[in-house]
Scaffold this active site. Structure first.
Site, PDB file in Angstrom:
ATOM      1  N   HIS A 614      31.190  70.201  34.731  1.00  0.00           N
ATOM      2  CA  HIS A 614      30.184  70.875  33.897  1.00  0.00           C
ATOM      3  C   HIS A 614      30.188  72.384  34.153  1.00  0.00           C
ATOM      4  O   HIS A 614      30.201  73.183  33.203  1.00  0.00           O
ATOM      5  CB  HIS A 614      28.810  70.284  34.203  1.00  0.00           C
ATOM      6  CG  HIS A 614      27.676  70.972  33.499  1.00  0.00           C
ATOM      7  ND1 HIS A 614      27.112  70.500  32.334  1.00  0.00           N
ATOM      8  CD2 HIS A 614      26.999  72.106  33.798  1.00  0.00           C
ATOM      9  CE1 HIS A 614      26.147  71.305  31.946  1.00  0.00           C
ATOM     10  NE2 HIS A 614      26.056  72.293  32.826  1.00  0.00           N
ATOM     11  N   GLU A 615      30.182  72.782  35.415  1.00  0.00           N
ATOM     12  CA  GLU A 615      30.176  74.215  35.722  1.00  0.00           C
ATOM     13  C   GLU A 615      31.450  74.883  35.247  1.00  0.00           C
ATOM     14  O   GLU A 615      31.427  76.026  34.779  1.00  0.00           O
ATOM     15  CB  GLU A 615      29.998  74.415  37.229  1.00  0.00           C
ATOM     16  CG  GLU A 615      28.649  73.980  37.772  1.00  0.00           C
ATOM     17  CD  GLU A 615      27.495  74.685  37.088  1.00  0.00           C
ATOM     18  OE1 GLU A 615      27.650  75.864  36.715  1.00  0.00           O
ATOM     19  OE2 GLU A 615      26.455  74.049  36.905  1.00  0.00           O
TER      20      GLU A 615
END
Length: 1464
Positions: A614-615
């Protein structure tokens, strides 16, 4: 008697000199004798000083002189010595007299020099008190803020704002009642944020009065919120542990503390997070060499009502001693994650094997042929409480689970649905007006009507979408057909191009429910990474297993897109990302910032595969999915359920901030929030997909893998070719799209790209077969281009066209890039077919850069039957240096199965450096020459994660070049470091040395300034000053200037730069007075002894002008005969006061105490207490004590049912004080007054002390409260054997149902915990799944996860004794809803580590370090060792620390077992 010529009156020249020296000495001694103080002081400041500039002070300091000895006197004295020696004509009698006189005066001179040396202080201050008091310094700040995402202005990524000003740091109790918590949070925070595109309004901030925020804080908060609105800050909840605790009604690690009777909005800036007198268990510290010893709490505290600094004229004889304290809340209830119904990631991970595969070309990059999509879920799943959940397990089995919510929610489900549907209608009917996007109310209504026009159309569309979703396979299609097989139909059946899905979904035959809208990606083209290449670096603080996790997440992105993550090369990569840890937890910038390094923070609770993916999505250029401008057509935001102050995380972006890529809203995106993200409670939804009748509401917030929409979006954003893919396998076969379909002629140009990625130390071999490409001039129009690297600027191997067969191509690096262009497809040119293999071994060289070496398939498990040989060479006159960063190879005593062999030379006959296996990284090593031989071997079974290493050229720079170190040079692997001699420290240039800050100050008054003051202080600075006054004195510290990093919206605990003041109570005992940062002047701090300690700390970014302070001493009247006080004497500046113990009252004489009649000793586990005379008014001048004590290993919980005590802002008149221990000398849990019921209070041990004090005026009704016990807590192991019990009524009744208790047992450093179960009777079951006791190696300090488990026990057979591998253990006791038993009792003791065996991780064969804590796909390893006789013998020397209980030898437990169940 003979006389020297030229000496009148019989007096020698030597005697004259000695007489002069004696006179000078007498004068100096008389001058010093005028000062009766044993320490030399500085002159007192002049009243009403005039501010001076820094230049004026510097001019004054230039004329200051340190006391020195007159040079002429030294010369004459030394000359007299020589005169005696040179005189050959002195007779023997005179010689003896002169020698005696010379010796006597020489001794006097030495004594004088000794006096000068003693008076010379080790600490040199820059300013006198007068200069400092009139000095004016302008605050400064450095410009290195961009690297830290938590501090950077204009930040674009995952981070959260604070919830507002936290108020004064005073008494606080745990928040257990949700309604009370809600009311408190609403009072603490700002009413509402500004609109998205409205300018900030701060007019009310400055004039808001005492119930509003500080004006400076309000300005900062509004400014940052505007950055949120305009820059698009995005938030991840997983890394913000305080928010997770609040959702689950757990105490925060940084609690909001309130004075009883005070409005919560009467707040203090977070620049002063810890005030003097604010005590907590962490306030007691040790000197550096004893920092982990137990410190007994002290009852003496310091408090001041003056928030600003004192002038010298204001320091009077009276000083307030009111005490308010912090409380470290301890609660054994675990933090419930958002995904608690998703299988634990420790059981769903499996290794994706590399295998040869024949790949069918597709129009979009496909998924890898290995099942790489089953990963741990670290984000919220967003599922409804009654949803059915399907779980894919490692063997491909789908297991269905039902999520169950509270009964009340099930029973009211229909009503709840109607309420939400009505709210949805209101949301859809409400006009929305935004900048750049205006839509009328009638248009909204028209769209709303369109959503419900055709039922059969919706049903048909749902069926189509259902089939499409089911058709999205999580694994890649693998073709095993013969090369001649026509695969056109097969390719069409395999997958439908994403764009076709979008076109079908938005066709004219359907109502515009999902029209082509802006996708949540950056619209700023400058934030797209050049060539799709994202360089990265990883902080050295991360363990090898975390580095492997990051690489695995990056490979997941590479596998599905044309994006490439590469190790940063400083020569060609000016912009890059840095994996690091920041206090914001999980946070990152969106896209490329373009100004050098940018951080991607993977902090606590963020080290999960899904969260890292996600990051990285933000790094690629993704915003959160729910921030799209069209989100109101797809989701509903439940604003009432959002935590106060976090609403901005749900703001919509404008079309100017996102690009229109024609992508539909993706509920399955890994960038989507979960349903309860930033909710006030775990079961409250903050974001809900719009529910259509007859259609199941989609799930949101998954953190398992990239969705098909994420993949398509990334490929569109980076303009990836429509055909081709990324290979991460060890071998494979692929072909151009028309190779097997030559009959299907077309005039469409084929443009494809294949990327083959191997690990460092491997090479790619490619064999071209049956290539038939149109032959143009220099292969300009149609070609197959092959490069040795990862992007179009990598070295070109060749550009091919025409006919080629059986051509073999090899790379020198670990990557290969193939670009294929065919513009003559219509003429029947079929393209090519290719087969590749990844081979390990070969010759490696390095010149100026650092080389890398990894096991095959790293970070996944290495392959069986591998033998790789590398020969590493560096230039002549250098050595080869090898450093392993991670290491996990099958273990064996002799390393005969899998191993790494290193030799000092180029071949296998070179001298052996070592053969390595197991889990402990080998030591750094270097060769004697310019070559090194490295060999890796694996057998047919048991594959592990392998290794990662770096190699470089090594030379002793300290010997061979001008290193530039001012003092000392220390050679290191691959470089060198400069060092300074004692009394100096390294300058920020890392070469020069400067006077060390800090030191011991033995003066009655003086000044202290930060390093380089008034200029900006250096980075990474640690300074310690200790001020020592004469015995029976106290020291006060008054700050005159204060400017440190730290603002209200960045932190609340001074986690960056700080000044901490301690009172030194003994040789190794410190009590914290306060920790300060920001720009507010701290209050005056006074020590409780004759020593005060000041510690200054700065981090690696952002500098300010620092601080300056004046210190002075005062006599302690309490030190003599306790000041005449019968009980307690407390010193104040210039005076003292007497105080009585609880249960006693002060006599009229002000010194003696008389006994009261209001004392209670309570040992019952449950009960109710009342104030005297309740419900009538309590008596005046009361001093009542309640002492609670319960079973060891359990805690006291106190809940007030009614409360009415005389109100005061500081509870000065009447108050109820609760202490965390056996007396009022323990830390304060809270001090309360007024009519507001305090929050429930819990102790950290098995004792609690409560005091009611009243004055003679205005009595109220008092209180009633209930007390109970709670299991679990923190236990400190000592050399004395202690015990704890499973439940409070152990021995009287069975344990309760539904218990979940945790005990953390900690021993001092250099000791381990020995845990012995004395009695044990737990419900027995197979694998101990009903009721059980688990023992872990504590909780990881950085990430808050359980350590390795020693065992899981049930039944009635005593478990084996357990000795911790570290200095702490964690015991967990969990029961189900039936069959209670007697429980258990256990003893624990701290045992010093013996010389025979070191319990550190380095000496354990199977390392239980923090690297084994975080499981991730491909590296989930068993941390348990079989309890074999061979292993037992290996640790048989444990007998040196045996314990005997009840006459029985209990032995030692050295090897962990997973389950243990037995019956007598």
């Amino acid at each position: 008697m003979r006389r020297r010529r030229g000496t009148p009156l019989g007096v020698s020249w030597t005697n004259c000199v000695l007489l002069l020296a004696t006179g000078l000495l007498v004068v100096l001694i008389s001058v010093h004798a005028k000062n009766p103080r044993p320490h030399r002081g500085l002159p007192a400041p002049a009243p009403a000083p005039v501010p001076a500039s820094v230049d004026q002070v510097a001019t004054e300091n230039a004329h200051r002189r340190e006391p020195t000895v007159d040079g002429s006197v030294l010369q004459r004295l030394s000359g007299s010595d020589r005169a005696v020696d040179e005189d050959e004509d002195v007779d023997e009698d005179e010689d003896e007299g002169l020698k005696h006189q010379h010796l006597e005066h020489r001794q006097q001179f030495d004594a004088y020099l000794g006096t000068i040396r003693r008076l010379r202080r080790p600490y040199r201050s820059k300013y006198t008190i007068e200069q400092l008091m009139r000095l004016h310094v302008t605050p400064k700040v450095s410009g290195d803020i961009d690297m830290d995402p938590c501090k950077a202005g204009g930040f674009m990524g995952d981070i959260a704002l604070p919830e507002g000003d936290s108020g004064p740091v005073v008494a606080h109790t745990p928040i257990d009642d949700e309604e009370q918590e809600r009311q408190e949070v609403e009072q603490l925070l700002a009413d509402s944020p500004s609109p998205v595109h409205d300018p900030p309004s701060v007019s009310g901030a400055a004039n808001s009065g005492p119930t509003k925020f500080n004006a400076t804080f309000q300005l900062d908060l509004e400014k940052l919120k505007q950055e949120v609105y305009h820059e698009g800050l995005q938030v991840e909840e997983e890394g913000l542990t305080d928010i997770i605790r609040k959702k689950t009604k757990l105490p925060s690690s940084g609690p909001v503390n309130l004075k009883a009777g005070q409005s919560q909005s009467q707040s203090q800036s977070a620049n002063e997070p810890v005030k003097p007198g604010s005590e907590s268990p962490s306030d007691y510290a040790q000197a550096s060499s004893y920092k982990n010893e137990v410190l007994p709490p002290s009852e003496q505290r310091i408090h001041t009502d003056k928030p600003a600094r004192l002038t010298l004229a204001e320091i009077g004889p009276k000083f307030s001693n009111k005490t308010q304290s912090l409380h470290r809340n301890v609660d054994t209830r675990k933090i419930q994650s958002d995904n608690k119904d998703i299988e634990d990631d420790s059981g769903n991970n499996f290794v994706a094997e590399r295998r040869p595969s024949q790949i069918v070309p597709t129009s979009l990059p496909e998924q890898r042929s290995t099942p790489a999509h089953v990963y741990s879920n670290a984000g919220g799943n967003g599922m409804q409480l009654d949803d059915e959940v399907d779980f894919l397990h490692s063997r491909g089995v789908v297991r269905r689970r039902h999520r169950r919510g509270p009964k009340q929610r099930r029973s009211n489900q229909h009503l709840e649905h109607e309420v939400k549907l009505q709210r949805l209608r209101e949301e859809l009917s409400r006009p929305v007006i935004e900048a750049h996007h205006h839509q009328s109310h009638h248009q909204k209504q028209a769209q709303h009507r369109q959503h419900h026009q055709s039922h059969h159309r919706k049903k048909h569309r749902r069926q189509q979408q259902h089939h499409r979703r089911r058709g999205q396979s999580t694994t890649q299609y693998v073709n095993h057909s013969p090369p001649g097989f026509n695969q056109s139909q097969q390719a069409q059946q395999q997958s439908v191009p994403e764009m076709d899905l979008l076109k079908a979904e938005t066709s004219k035959d359907e109502e515009p429910l999902r029209h082509r809208v802006a996708r949540a990606v950056t619209a700023k083209k400058e934030r797209i990474w050049d060539y799709g290449v994202i360089p990265y670096e990883i902080d050295g603080n991360f363990s090898g297993i975390h580095k492997a996790l990051f690489k695995l997440a990056m490979r997941h992105w590479e596998n599905s897109t044309c994006i490439k993550f590469v190790e940063r090369d400083p020569e060609i990569h000016p912009n890059y990302i840095v994996f690091t840890v920041r206090s914001c937890g999980c946070c990152s910038f969106v896209g490329k910032r373009g100004n050098g390094p940018q951080a991607i923070s993977i902090g606590r609770n963020c080290d999960k595969f899904g969260i890292v993916v996600h990051e990285l999505g933000h790094v690629v250029g993704f915003w959160h999915e729910h921030t799209r401008p069209d989100r109101e057509k797809h989701v509903v935001i439940e604003h009432n359920n959002i935590m106060k102050g976090q609403d901005y995380n749900f703001n919509m972006l404008s079309p100017d901030e996102v690009d229109s890529l024609g992508m539909a809203y993706d509920y399955d995106s890994i960038m989507h929030y979960a349903r309860n993200t930033f909710s006030k409670g775990t079961y409250l939804d903050t974001i809900l997909p719009i529910e259509m009748k007859g259609r199941k509401r989609p799930e949101i917030g998954q953190r398992l893998r990239l969705s098909q929409g994420d993949i398509a979006q990334a490929n569109l954003l980076y303009k990836c070719p429509k055909c081709g893919r990324t290979f991460q396998e060890s071998s494979g076969i692929f072909a151009s799209p028309s190779h097997y379909t030559a009959g299907a002629l077309s005039n469409e140009t084929e443009h494809c790209e294949w990327r083959i990625t191997a690990t460092y130390g491997e090479r790619v071999e490619l064999k071209l077969e049956n290539m038939n490409i149109f032959k143009s001039n220099n292969c300009e129009t149609d070609y197959l281009e092959i490069r040795d690297g990862y992007f179009e600027k990598s070295p070109l191997i060749g550009r091919f066209c025409g006919k080629v067969d059986k051509e073999v191509i090899r790379t020198e690096s670990s990557r290969m890039l193939l670009t294929y262009v065919n513009t003559h497809r219509i003429e029947g040119f079929r393209g090519f077919k290719a087969e590749f293999d990844v081979v390990c071994g070969g010759e490696l060289s390095v010149d100026d850069a650092v080389g890398r070496l990894e096991s095959p398939n790293y970070p996944l498990d290495y392959l069986p039957n591998k033998e790789c040989v590398w020969k590493i060479t560096v230039p002549e006159s250098y050595q080869v240096a090898l450093k392993f960063q991670s290491f996990e190879v099958e273990n064996h005593d002799s390393c005969v199965y899998d191993y790494v062999e290193v030799r000092d030379g180029p071949g296998q006959d070179a001298p052996l450096i070592g053969v390595f296996c197991g889990y402990k990284p080998p030591p750094n090593m270097k060769s004697s020459g310019n070559s090194m031989y490295v060999k890796f071997v694996s057998d047919t079974s048991v594959q592990k994660a392998g290794f990662s290493a770096v190699f470089m050229k090594e030379v002793d720079e300290c010997e061979t070049q001008n290193h530039g170190c001012e003092h000392e040079c220390i050679n290191t692997l691959g470089g060198y470091e400069c060092s300074c001699r004692i009394g100096f420290e390294l300058h920020s240039d890392k070469k020069h040395c400067e006077d060390a800050c800090g030191g011991v100050i033995e003066y009655p008054n003086g000044t202290i300034t930060s390093p380089s003051f008034p200029e900006m202080y250096p980075l990474l600075k640690e300074c310690i000053w200790e001020i020592v006054a004469p015995p029976k004195h106290r020291i006060s510290l008054n700050f005159t200037h204060f400017d440190l990093e730290g603002t209200a919206h960045q932190q609340s605990d001074c986690g960056y730069d700080s000044v901490t003041v301690y009172s030194k109570l003994g040789e190794n005992r410190l009590k914290r007075i306060g920790t300060f940062c920001g720009s507010s002047i701290p209050p005056t701090a006074t020590s409780e002894s004759n020593a005060l300690r000041l510690e200054f700390h700065s981090d690696k970014s952002i500098q300010r002008s620092g601080f300056a302070a004046v210190f002075f001493t005062d006599i302690d009247e309490c030190a003599v005969n306790n000041g005449g006080c019968q009980h307690e004497c407390r010193n104040t500046i210039g005076s003292y006061i007497c105080m009585c113990h609880n249960g006693y009252s002060m006599h009229e004489n002000g010194h003696d105490c008389k006994e009261g009649e209001c004392k209670y000793e309570i040992s019952a586990p449950f009960g109710t207490i009342f104030s005297p005379n309740y419900p009538d008014s309590y008596p005046p001048n009361a001093d009542c004590v309640w002492h609670f004590i319960t079973t060891p290993g359990h805690r006291i919980k106190l809940i007030f049912n009614e409360f009415d005590v005389e109100s005061h802002q500081e509870c000065t008149y009447d108050n109820v004080a609760v202490y965390d221990g056996e007396s009022e000398s323990s830390s304060v849990l809270g001090r309360f007054c007024g009519d507001k019921i305090p929050f429930p209070i819990s102790s950290t041990s098995n004792q609690m002390y409560m005091v009611l004090k009243t004055d003679k005026n205005k009595q109220k009704n008092g209180f009633t409260a209930s007390h109970s016990t709670a299991c679990g807590g923190y236990l400190r192991a000592t050399s004395q054997v202690q015990q704890f019990y499973s439940h409070a009524r152990f021995g009287n009744q069975d344990y309760d149902d539904g218990m979940d208790c945790e005990w953390t047992i900690a021993a001092p450093d250099n000791s381990y915990v020995q845990l012995i179960f004395l009695t044990f009777d737990i419900e027995s079951s197979e694998n101990c799944t009903f009721d059980y006791v688990q023992v872990f190696s504590d909780i990881d300090d950085v990430y808050g996860q359980y350590g390795p488990m020693y065992g899981q026990y049930c039944g009635n057979v005593l478990p084996q004794d357990i000795n911790s591998m570290t200095h702490s253990l964690l015991v967990r006791f969990k029961t189900d809803g039936s069959v209670p038993m007697k429980g258990f009792s256990a003893s624990y003791v701290a045992v010093p580590n013996s010389g025979e065996y070191d319990h550190s991780d380095e000496d354990v064969e199977n390392s239980y370090s923090s690297e084994m804590v975080t499981p991730f796909p491909g590296s989930l390893k068993s941390i348990y060792i079989e309890d074999t006789q061979e292993e037992t013998d290996e640790y048989s020397d444990f007998s040196g620390n045996q314990l005997v209980f009840n006459g029985q030898y209990r032995g030692r437990y050295s090897l962990p077992k997973r389950y243990y169940s037995g019956k007598a």
